[in-house]
Write a protein that holds these residues in place. Structure first.
Motif, short mmCIF file in Angstrom:
data_model
loop_
_atom_site.label_atom_id
_atom_site.label_comp_id
_atom_site.label_asym_id
_atom_site.label_seq_id
_atom_site.Cartn_x
_atom_site.Cartn_y
_atom_site.Cartn_z
N VAL A 162 0.82 -1.21 0.00
CA VAL A 162 0.00 0.00 0.00
C VAL A 162 0.86 1.25 0.00
CG1 VAL A 162 -1.80 1.27 1.22
CG2 VAL A 162 -1.83 -1.23 1.22
N THR A 163 1.79 1.34 0.92
CA THR A 163 2.67 2.51 1.00
C THR A 163 3.94 2.15 1.75
OG1 THR A 163 2.75 4.87 1.55
CG2 THR A 163 1.75 3.42 3.17
N VAL A 164 4.95 2.99 1.57
CA VAL A 164 6.25 2.80 2.22
C VAL A 164 6.67 4.14 2.82
CG1 VAL A 164 8.67 2.16 1.90
CG2 VAL A 164 6.88 1.00 0.57
N ARG A 165 7.16 4.12 4.04
CA ARG A 165 7.68 5.32 4.69
C ARG A 165 9.14 5.09 5.05
NH1 ARG A 165 2.85 7.75 6.69
NH2 ARG A 165 1.59 7.89 4.80
N GLY A 166 9.92 6.17 4.98
CA GLY A 166 11.34 6.03 5.24
C GLY A 166 11.82 6.86 6.41
N GLY A 167 12.76 6.32 7.17
CA GLY A 167 13.47 7.06 8.20
C GLY A 167 14.92 7.19 7.79
N SER A 168 15.75 7.65 8.68
CA SER A 168 17.16 7.85 8.33
C SER A 168 17.94 6.54 8.29
CB SER A 168 17.82 8.81 9.32
OG SER A 168 17.70 8.32 10.64
N THR A 169 17.40 5.47 8.92
CA THR A 169 18.12 4.19 8.94
C THR A 169 17.25 2.99 8.53
OG1 THR A 169 17.61 3.96 11.31
CG2 THR A 169 19.74 4.94 10.73
N HIS A 170 15.93 3.19 8.45
CA HIS A 170 15.02 2.08 8.14
C HIS A 170 13.93 2.54 7.17
CE1 HIS A 170 16.68 1.09 12.16
NE2 HIS A 170 16.48 -0.18 11.84
N ILE A 171 13.22 1.55 6.60
CA ILE A 171 11.97 1.83 5.91
C ILE A 171 10.90 0.94 6.53
CG2 ILE A 171 13.11 2.45 3.75
CD1 ILE A 171 12.03 -0.25 2.62
N ALA A 172 9.65 1.38 6.45
CA ALA A 172 8.51 0.60 6.93
C ALA A 172 7.56 0.38 5.76
CB ALA A 172 7.80 1.33 8.07
N VAL A 173 7.17 -0.88 5.53
CA VAL A 173 6.36 -1.26 4.39
C VAL A 173 5.01 -1.76 4.88
CG1 VAL A 173 6.18 -2.76 2.37
CG2 VAL A 173 8.43 -1.90 3.10
N PHE B 161 1.43 5.84 9.87
CA PHE B 161 2.64 5.39 10.54
C PHE B 161 3.81 6.20 10.01
CE2 PHE B 161 2.30 2.96 6.69
CZ PHE B 161 3.61 2.84 6.22
N GLY B 162 4.93 6.13 10.70
CA GLY B 162 6.11 6.86 10.25
C GLY B 162 7.24 6.75 11.25
N PHE B 163 8.25 7.59 11.06
CA PHE B 163 9.42 7.60 11.93
C PHE B 163 9.57 8.98 12.57
CE2 PHE B 163 10.24 4.29 8.84
CZ PHE B 163 10.79 3.26 9.60
N SER B 164 10.12 8.99 13.77
CA SER B 164 10.38 10.24 14.48
C SER B 164 11.40 11.08 13.73
CB SER B 164 10.88 9.95 15.90
OG SER B 164 11.45 11.10 16.49
N GLU B 165 11.18 12.41 13.70
CA GLU B 165 12.12 13.31 13.06
C GLU B 165 13.41 13.47 13.85
OE1 GLU B 165 7.96 15.04 12.12
OE2 GLU B 165 8.94 13.90 13.71
N VAL B 166 13.41 13.14 15.14
CA VAL B 166 14.58 13.39 15.97
C VAL B 166 15.24 12.12 16.48
CG1 VAL B 166 13.79 15.67 16.70
CG2 VAL B 166 13.11 13.66 18.03
N SER B 167 14.57 10.98 16.35
CA SER B 167 15.14 9.72 16.82
C SER B 167 15.03 8.68 15.71
CB SER B 167 14.40 9.22 18.07
OG SER B 167 14.86 7.94 18.46
N PRO C 104 -14.76 8.80 17.92
CA PRO C 104 -13.42 8.39 17.51
C PRO C 104 -12.46 8.25 18.70
CG PRO C 104 -13.80 10.67 16.92
CD PRO C 104 -15.12 10.12 17.37
N ARG C 105 -11.66 7.20 18.65
CA ARG C 105 -10.66 6.95 19.69
C ARG C 105 -9.36 6.56 18.99
NH1 ARG C 105 -9.06 2.39 22.94
NH2 ARG C 105 -8.56 2.98 25.10
N THR C 106 -8.37 7.42 19.12
CA THR C 106 -7.10 7.23 18.42
C THR C 106 -6.03 6.77 19.40
OG1 THR C 106 -7.65 8.97 16.83
CG2 THR C 106 -5.34 8.34 17.00
N THR C 107 -5.29 5.75 18.99
CA THR C 107 -4.19 5.24 19.79
C THR C 107 -2.88 5.41 19.03
OG1 THR C 107 -5.60 3.58 20.85
CG2 THR C 107 -3.23 3.24 21.00
N VAL C 108 -1.96 6.16 19.61
CA VAL C 108 -0.63 6.35 19.02
C VAL C 108 0.37 5.55 19.85
CG1 VAL C 108 1.20 8.01 18.51
CG2 VAL C 108 -1.20 8.64 18.14
N THR C 109 1.12 4.70 19.18
CA THR C 109 2.09 3.85 19.86
C THR C 109 3.47 4.11 19.27
OG1 THR C 109 0.38 2.14 20.10
CG2 THR C 109 2.65 1.50 20.57
N THR C 110 4.47 4.24 20.11
CA THR C 110 5.84 4.40 19.65
C THR C 110 6.62 3.13 19.96
OG1 THR C 110 6.43 5.48 21.75
CG2 THR C 110 5.87 6.90 19.88
N PHE C 111 7.58 2.82 19.06
CA PHE C 111 8.39 1.61 19.19
C PHE C 111 9.87 1.98 19.04
CE2 PHE C 111 4.31 0.60 17.37
CZ PHE C 111 3.88 -0.52 18.07
#
Length: 375
Positions: free
Chosen positions: A128-139, A173-179, A195-202
């Motif tokens: 569906v989509t791909v997001r990139g960080g400075s060291t990884h990508i998420a598919v 979904f995505g990656f942190s700009e600072v970490s 609506p109930r939104t849940t944001v989870t960091t890993f």
């Protein structure tokens, strides 16, 4: 009588001296205003540089250059060193590209190719989509039953983490700009009618969840990170959370506006807003600048800037508002005060695209020009 005449003469001399001094002050004020106006209108808040590109719908900034795909070609143009430019032939025509300073990838619904990796990536279902960080990508891939899988890969193409989601559960979904090792996901549950939104960091270095934020009563449309904060942009509010404790600190009402861009002014986030009911900048006629502090209270500053009728684009760049017109670029401070003008009347700007917080790409009469802020 003689004494009376001398007093009148003295009084007249004092009056004349006062009028002369008053006239000098006015002349100095006028001279200062003229000097200030000349200085203002001669100030160039940007520099420009031509960059060789082909028109493409697939284009992204990587921080150090521009990455774009045209047909089965992938092209990179460096901001600083032409020796770093490259052109790569692809086996097919991609539908998306991801580029950062560390990882570059192209993808279609059938697979992902990370540049420099020894093999491609395929998934069960469609990508569906791909997001990139400075060291990884998420598919993100979606199966026939609607369920989805989010898989994280290293720059070498190795799978390092994965998450499963029920159909229509994962919103973004995505990656942190600072970490670089922080992945975030945003899930929506509307079964209760509200609506109930849940944001989870890993933390990808520990392969574990590091925090959960739950927001009820409004939709969350975007997320961004700073060293001290996690900001959630909702349909009703901008909400600041502590980055270390995931604790809500404050909320700022957005009053029927939506956020179309964001930037940093020193340590304070700056957001660009337009009325939610307006589909374009021309229809809006003005924009709102919102600046908030990273403190226990928002100390928000909100100003409205009226846009010229011929505005082509509007962006936040390095803590400034930049308004693009066909023959000029205007810069405004976070207080909405115009700070400088760059005349570009030699040709006409037809579109603008923000690559990152330091570079805006202008399409001008068939060529591309980088607009770069002067420090």
């Amino acid at each position: 009588m003689a004494r009376k005449k001398r007093k009148i003469a003295v009084r007249n001399k004092k009056h004349t001296a006062f009028r002369i001094a008053e006239a000098l002050v006015i002349l100095l004020a006028i001279a200062g205003a003229v000097f200030g106006a000349v200085k203002f209108f001669s100030r160039k808040p940007f520099t420009t540089r031509s960059i060789s590109l082909m028109p493409s719908d697939l284009m992204t900034g990587t921080g150090d250059g521009v990455l774009y795909a045209k047909g089965n070609l992938l092209e990179f143009r460096s901001f600083k060193d032409e020796d770093e430019n490259y052109s790569i032939s692809l086996s097919g025509t991609p539908t998306g590209i991801v580029g950062t300073g560390g990882v570059t990838a192209v993808y279609s619904e059938d697979g992902v190719q990370i540049l420099g990796a020894d093999f491609g990536i395929t998934h069960e279902g469609k990508i569906v989509t791909v997001r990139g960080g400075s060291t990884h990508i998420a598919v993100l891939s979606r199966r026939a039953d609607g369920s989805e899988k989010l898989t994280v890969y290293s720059g070498a193409g190795q799978e390092v983490y994965s998450l499963e989601f029920a159909a229509q559960r994962l919103m973004s979904f995505g990656f942190s700009e600072v970490s670089p090792n922080t992945l975030w996901t945003m899930e929506l549950d509307s079964a209760s009618g509200s609506p109930r939104t849940t944001v989870t960091t890993f933390d990808l270095s520990r392969m574990s969840s590091t925090g959960v934020i739950i927001v009820s009563g409004e939709l969350i449309e975007d997320i961004f990170f700073t060293e001290q904060s996690v900001y959630l942009i909702g349909t009703e509010s901008l909400i600041r959370y502590s980055a270390s404790q995931n604790r809500e600190i404050y909320r700022v009402r957005l009053h029927g506006y939506r956020v179309i861009d964001r930037s940093r002014r020193e340590s304070s986030p700056m957001l660009l807003l337009v009325p939610r009911s307006c589909a374009s900048l021309k229809e809006a006629g003005s924009v709102r600048l919102l600046t908030v502090a990273q403190k226990d209270v928002a100390e928000e500053l909100s100003v409205t800037v009226t846009l010229p009728e011929d505005t082509v684009g509007c962006h936040l760049e390095n803590g400034w508002l930049v308004v693009i017109r066909p023959a000029s670029a205007l810069r405004y401070s976070f207080r909405g005060v115009q700070d400088g003008v760059l005349d570009m009347s030699s040709s006409q700007t037809v579109s603008s695209f923000k690559l990152d917080d330091r570079h805006i790409l202008l399409e001008r009469s068939g060529e591309y020009v980088l607009l770069i802020p002067v420090k």
